[in-house]
Enzyme design. Structure first.
Site, short mmCIF file in Angstrom:
data_model
loop_
_atom_site.label_atom_id
_atom_site.label_comp_id
_atom_site.label_asym_id
_atom_site.label_seq_id
_atom_site.Cartn_x
_atom_site.Cartn_y
_atom_site.Cartn_z
N GLY A 49 113.61 22.44 52.00
CA GLY A 49 112.71 21.30 52.19
C GLY A 49 111.49 21.60 53.04
O GLY A 49 110.65 20.73 53.23
N HIS A 50 111.34 22.81 53.55
CA HIS A 50 110.24 23.13 54.47
C HIS A 50 109.59 24.45 54.11
O HIS A 50 109.82 25.45 54.77
CB HIS A 50 110.76 23.21 55.89
CG HIS A 50 109.70 23.12 56.96
ND1 HIS A 50 109.05 24.24 57.47
CD2 HIS A 50 109.17 22.07 57.61
CE1 HIS A 50 108.20 23.86 58.40
NE2 HIS A 50 108.24 22.56 58.50
N PHE A 51 108.79 24.59 53.32
CA PHE A 51 108.35 23.78 52.21
C PHE A 51 108.67 24.59 50.96
O PHE A 51 108.34 25.77 50.96
CB PHE A 51 106.85 23.50 52.30
CG PHE A 51 106.44 22.88 53.62
CD1 PHE A 51 106.66 21.54 53.87
CD2 PHE A 51 105.85 23.65 54.62
CE1 PHE A 51 106.26 20.96 55.09
CE2 PHE A 51 105.46 23.08 55.83
CZ PHE A 51 105.67 21.75 56.07
N VAL A 56 107.78 28.03 55.17
CA VAL A 56 107.39 28.35 56.55
C VAL A 56 108.58 28.00 57.44
O VAL A 56 109.11 26.89 57.37
CB VAL A 56 106.15 27.54 56.98
CG1 VAL A 56 105.82 27.79 58.44
CG2 VAL A 56 104.95 27.87 56.10
#
Length: 150
Positions: A49-51, A56
């Site tokens: 989910g990041h990203f 990152v």
């Protein structure tokens, strides 16, 4: 120079997968400093989910890895009976600065140096680098808390 394996680290930290963020300690001098590494893999749970399109490593997890390295230094600097009866908790983060993104494939080299300690409060200078390039720096304050009060 004292190295610590993941088994040694797990004796000092209560964290486990997926939140144990220190993979190895390259140099450890009790009551002085620790140099640890965190290998950042694309398989880290945070990257879903990041990203997803531009992975990152979250800054908060870089800070957490640095805080875990302070825990290794703290617990590695005290007698076994104090480790058994206490847990080391994050008390403050000061002057945090992020200088470059950390991405899958990077190895964070984390250096922690004791600034001062007074009773159960410890203050550290911390930095995380990728290939000698500063990624993050912060002053971290931790405190010993009785394990039975947590």
């Amino acid at each position: 120079m004292n190295e610590l394996s993941i088994r040694d680290i797990m004796k000092f930290l209560p964290h486990r997968y997926p939140f144990l963020l220190i993979d190895r300690v390259l140099d450890f001098v009790p009551n002085q400093h620790v140099i640890a590494i965190k290998n950042v893999s694309v398989n880290e749970p945070c990257f879903t989910g990041h990203f997803p399109e531009l992975p990152v490593f979250p800054g908060v997890l870089i800070i957490e890895a640095m805080a875990q390295a302070t825990g290794v230094l703290t617990f590695g600097s005290m007698p076994e009976e104090m480790r058994r009866d206490n847990i080391f908790v994050l008390a403050a983060i000061d002057e945090a600065r992020f200088k470059r993104p950390v991405t899958p494939g990077d190895t964070l080299t984390i250096k922690v140096t004791i600034i001062k300690k007074a009773r159960h409060i410890w203050k550290f200078a911390t930095e995380a680098r990728v290939n000698e390039e500063l990624a993050c720096s912060a002053q971290i304050i931790g405190a010993l808390a009785p394990r039975d009060k947590m």
